[in-house]
Structures are given as structure tokens and as C-alpha cells.
Motif scaffolding. Structure first.
Motif, short mmCIF file in Angstrom:
data_model
loop_
_atom_site.label_atom_id
_atom_site.label_comp_id
_atom_site.label_asym_id
_atom_site.label_seq_id
_atom_site.Cartn_x
_atom_site.Cartn_y
_atom_site.Cartn_z
N VAL A 71 59.93 -22.49 -47.77
CA VAL A 71 59.87 -23.88 -47.31
C VAL A 71 60.64 -24.04 -46.00
CG1 VAL A 71 60.51 -26.27 -47.81
CG2 VAL A 71 59.61 -24.83 -49.62
N LEU A 72 61.83 -23.47 -45.95
CA LEU A 72 62.64 -23.61 -44.74
C LEU A 72 61.98 -22.90 -43.56
CD1 LEU A 72 65.17 -24.80 -43.60
CD2 LEU A 72 66.47 -22.83 -44.41
N ALA A 73 61.40 -21.72 -43.82
CA ALA A 73 60.67 -21.02 -42.76
C ALA A 73 59.47 -21.84 -42.30
CB ALA A 73 60.21 -19.65 -43.25
N ASP A 74 58.77 -22.43 -43.25
CA ASP A 74 57.58 -23.21 -42.94
C ASP A 74 57.91 -24.42 -42.07
OD1 ASP A 74 54.94 -24.04 -42.95
OD2 ASP A 74 55.05 -24.96 -44.94
N VAL A 75 59.00 -25.09 -42.38
CA VAL A 75 59.34 -26.28 -41.59
C VAL A 75 59.83 -25.88 -40.20
CG1 VAL A 75 61.75 -26.61 -42.33
CG2 VAL A 75 60.36 -28.58 -41.72
N HIS A 76 60.53 -24.75 -40.08
CA HIS A 76 60.89 -24.26 -38.74
C HIS A 76 59.62 -23.89 -37.97
CE1 HIS A 76 65.24 -24.16 -38.28
NE2 HIS A 76 65.34 -23.83 -39.56
N ASN A 77 58.66 -23.29 -38.66
CA ASN A 77 57.37 -22.96 -38.05
C ASN A 77 56.69 -24.24 -37.54
OD1 ASN A 77 55.13 -21.29 -37.38
ND2 ASN A 77 54.18 -21.62 -39.37
N LEU A 78 56.68 -25.27 -38.38
CA LEU A 78 56.09 -26.55 -37.98
C LEU A 78 56.84 -27.16 -36.80
CD1 LEU A 78 54.15 -28.93 -38.40
CD2 LEU A 78 55.72 -29.80 -40.15
N PRO A 91 62.74 -24.43 -26.83
CA PRO A 91 63.06 -24.79 -28.21
C PRO A 91 62.00 -24.32 -29.20
CG PRO A 91 63.39 -26.67 -26.74
CD PRO A 91 62.70 -25.61 -25.95
N ALA A 92 60.75 -24.31 -28.77
CA ALA A 92 59.68 -23.83 -29.66
C ALA A 92 59.91 -22.38 -30.03
CB ALA A 92 58.32 -23.99 -28.98
N ARG A 93 60.22 -21.55 -29.05
CA ARG A 93 60.45 -20.13 -29.33
C ARG A 93 61.64 -19.94 -30.28
NH1 ARG A 93 59.14 -19.49 -23.69
NH2 ARG A 93 57.17 -18.36 -23.44
N ARG A 94 62.71 -20.74 -30.07
CA ARG A 94 63.87 -20.62 -30.96
C ARG A 94 63.50 -20.96 -32.39
NH1 ARG A 94 67.15 -22.91 -26.57
NH2 ARG A 94 66.91 -24.97 -27.50
N ARG A 95 62.70 -22.01 -32.57
CA ARG A 95 62.27 -22.40 -33.91
C ARG A 95 61.40 -21.30 -34.54
NH1 ARG A 95 65.23 -26.47 -36.25
NH2 ARG A 95 65.41 -28.25 -34.83
N PHE A 96 60.48 -20.76 -33.77
CA PHE A 96 59.62 -19.71 -34.30
C PHE A 96 60.43 -18.46 -34.68
CE2 PHE A 96 55.97 -21.69 -31.74
CZ PHE A 96 55.38 -22.24 -32.87
N ALA A 99 62.09 -19.17 -37.87
CA ALA A 99 61.08 -19.14 -38.92
C ALA A 99 60.76 -17.71 -39.32
CB ALA A 99 59.82 -19.86 -38.45
N LEU A 100 60.67 -16.82 -38.34
CA LEU A 100 60.40 -15.40 -38.63
C LEU A 100 61.51 -14.79 -39.48
CD1 LEU A 100 58.97 -14.03 -35.26
CD2 LEU A 100 57.77 -14.11 -37.45
N GLU A 101 62.76 -15.10 -39.14
CA GLU A 101 63.88 -14.57 -39.91
C GLU A 101 63.80 -15.03 -41.37
OE1 GLU A 101 67.29 -16.05 -37.91
OE2 GLU A 101 67.08 -14.74 -36.16
N LEU A 102 63.54 -16.31 -41.57
CA LEU A 102 63.51 -16.87 -42.92
C LEU A 102 62.30 -16.38 -43.71
CD1 LEU A 102 64.59 -20.44 -41.84
CD2 LEU A 102 65.87 -18.99 -43.45
N ALA A 103 61.14 -16.29 -43.05
CA ALA A 103 59.94 -15.80 -43.74
C ALA A 103 60.11 -14.34 -44.14
CB ALA A 103 58.72 -15.97 -42.84
N THR A 104 60.78 -13.57 -43.28
CA THR A 104 61.06 -12.17 -43.62
C THR A 104 62.02 -12.10 -44.80
OG1 THR A 104 60.72 -11.51 -41.31
CG2 THR A 104 61.96 -9.99 -42.72
N GLU A 105 63.04 -12.96 -44.80
CA GLU A 105 63.98 -13.02 -45.92
C GLU A 105 63.26 -13.37 -47.21
OE1 GLU A 105 67.71 -12.89 -47.85
OE2 GLU A 105 67.19 -12.29 -45.81
N ALA A 106 62.26 -14.24 -47.11
CA ALA A 106 61.49 -14.64 -48.28
C ALA A 106 60.50 -13.57 -48.71
CB ALA A 106 60.75 -15.95 -48.00
N GLY A 107 60.27 -12.57 -47.86
CA GLY A 107 59.26 -11.55 -48.15
C GLY A 107 57.84 -12.09 -48.06
#
Length: 316
Positions: A71-78, A91-96, A99-107
């Protein structure tokens, strides 16, 4: 959700309902982005703060941990997408990246593929073909790991766009055909994840029209597919419809049909004015150049004046 005694936060246990509420909030914001543009999605920051507090202070049961990170990765992606939509690339690149870090953490490789797709689109909008293709390649690798045929089709279609922009016409058409062949089997795919559910029949038609427009080969074919796509987009996808109509008007102008270019361009502009997005402003540049080269015409002049005013106006 976090209570305190004095200055000390109390530990809380995260429940499924907490995560479901966050997922629902992201869904509402995503729908608002599609309908009105990134400028209207400022509340997404609150969702980030809420999810971050839950992770920091809450006790998260193991079965919910990956879901909360997702969820947290998804909202950063959004948020990255909305920053891109209003023209804030850094700022867009920083958010993405977050999001990549969190999505990777989520597997969650499916979400990783989607984030890479969106990073690629940022590069593509700035005509950075090499950067776009690099991100799409990373996305394709993640899509393969997640065994997501929808993600692979989305990435193949966008690779085709990047290749066409770079002048690699044969490779572009091969990738486009791969995307279309994959999408022809969409009825057999599992239900799409929220971040990839946007890609449907209208988007596939729009991508073919976009690739053909970039290749500047047969405007009539591009017109056919862009007209189909525009007709399929409803009010819930106003930004996509506006961007498609802009490209459709561009193709009519390239054919020398300035009456139809003016009609369609006016419709696109009427939609774009209500969007919190700079992308229609940027996408109007090729149409504007073509219209300025046409013979003197009162309707064309009026549209050019409207385009000039719209491109200089701040976002709503």
C-alpha cells in the motif's frame, strides 16, 4: 489511528481493516487522477503519512506486513505519477525511487514492473528514448518474475512507443504486435492489480495510434485507432481522452484536413482546461506547429489563440 499518553505513543496492533481502508483511499485517489489529473490528488500525502505511522508505531502481523508495504509503495507510485503529471520531474523521481524500495521490500514484482513503466513514461515525455527503454527493460524483467502477462503487454506497448520515437520503425512494430497478441488473450488473465487495471481495449488502440503517429507513416491508420480509443474513454478517463484527441487532431492536420483538426482539437482543449495536468499542454506543441503552417483560416486562428492562452494559464 495512533493514540498517545502525554508525549508517548501507545503501541497499536494493525488489523486487516486498517490496511483495507488505506487501499480504498488509494483507489479513490487513483480514480481522481484518471478523471481530473494529478493536480487534484494532493490528499495522497495524507495516506503516505498514515501508512508510515502504522509501520513505524504499529505492531504488524506477518501476514499483513507485505500488504502494508505494498500500500505504501503504491501510494508513493501514485504520488510520483501525480508529480509527473503536474510537471515536477525531480519530486516524481524521488517518489518513484521510494516506491521501488518499498515494493521490493514487499516482494511485489508486479508493482515493481508498474513503477518502472511509470518511470519510463517520465523519460518518454521528455523525449529521452534511451532512459525510457532502460526503465521498460527493468520493468519487463520484474513482470517476468511476477508472471504478469498484463504487465508485459503494457511494457511491450510502451517500448514500441519509445522505439518509434527513436526512429526504429521495424522494432517498434514488432513490439507493438507482441503487445497486441498478448492483449488479445486478456479475457484469460487474472483480475488486474489496481495499479495496472487502467490498461484496457481503449489503451491498446491508443497505443497503436500513438506508435503510428510517431512513425509518421500512414496518418489514416493512426486516425482509425485513435478515433476508436477516444470513443471508448469515458468521463472517468478524461485525461486519457484529452491526450488521445490531441494526437488525433495532430493526425488530421498532418493529412491536411484542418477543419477536422480544428474540431477535434477544440474538443480536446475543452477537456484539458479542467484537468490538473501539464501533459496536454506539452502534447499540444506538434498540433500547434502544424496549425501555424496551414493556409489562413478564421477557425484555425481562433483555436491557435485558445491554445496559446491555455498553455500559459496555471493549472486549475
Amino acid at each position: 489511528m495512533v493514540t498517545t499518553t502525554g508525549d508517548e505513543p501507545l503501541p497499536i496492533r494493525i488489523e486487516t481493516t486498517d490496511v483495507e481502508a488505506l487501499e480504498a483511499a488509494v483507489g479513490v485517489l487513483r480514480a481522481l487522477d484518471y478523471r481530473q489529473g494529478g493536480g487534484f490528488c494532493r490528499d495522497a500525502v495524507r495516506v503516505v503519512k498514515t501508512a508510515s505511522l502504522l509501520l513505524h508505531w504499529g505492531t504488524v502481523p506477518d501476514p499483513l506486513r507485505a500488504r502494508l508495504f505494498t500500500v505504501l509503495a503504491d501510494v508513493h507510485n501514485l504520488l510520483g505519477w501525480t508529480e509527473f503529471d503536474i510537471g515536477h520531474d525531480v519530486p516524481a523521481r524521488r517518489r518513484f525511487e521510494r516506491a521501488l524500495e518499498l515494493a521490493t521490500e514487499a516482494g511485489n514484482d508486479n508493482l515493481v514492473a508498474n513503477i518502472r513503466y511509470r518511470l519510463g513514461r517520465l523519460h518518454l515525455h521528455r523525449h529521452d528514448v534511451a532512459g525510457a527503454l532502460t526503465e521498460f527493460a527493468h520493468g519487463r524483467a520484474a513482470a517476468l518474475r511476477s508472471d504478469s502477462r498484463r504487465a508485459l503487454a503494457i511494457l511491450a506497448a510502451n517500448e514500441a512507443w519509445a522505439l518509434a520515437m527513436g526512429g526504429a520503425s521495424r522494432a517498434a512494430l514488432v513490439r507493438l504486435e507482441e503487445a497486441e497478441a498478448a492483449f488479445a488473450e486478456a479475457a484469460t488473465w487474472p483480475e488486474p492489480r489496481p495499479w495496472e487495471a487502467f490498461f484496457g481495449t481503449a489503451d491498446m488502440a491508443a497505443m497503436r495510434g500513438t506508435v503510428l503517429t510517431e512513425l509518421a507513416s500512414v496518418p489514416a491508420d493512426a486516425i482509425t485507432h485513435l478515433t476508436e480509443a477516444a470513443g471508448r474513454y469515458g468521463t472517468d478517463m478524461a485525461r486519457s481522452r484529452s491526450l488521445t484527441l490531441i494526437m488525433l487532431a495532430q493526425n488530421h492536420a498532418a493529412q491536411g484536413d484542418f477543419d477536422e483538426a480544428t474540431r477535434v482539437g477544440t474538443e480536446a482543449l475543452d477537456l484539458a482546461r479542467d484537468l490538473g495536468s501539464v501533459r496536454p499542454k506539452d502534447r499540444l506543441a506538434p498540433l500547434e506547429r502544424l496549425l501555424r503552417d496551414c493556409p489562413p483560416d478564421r477557425a484555425v486562428t481562433a483555436l491557435l489563440d485558445q491554445i496559446t492562452r491555455y498553455r500559459s494559464d496555471p493549472l486549475p
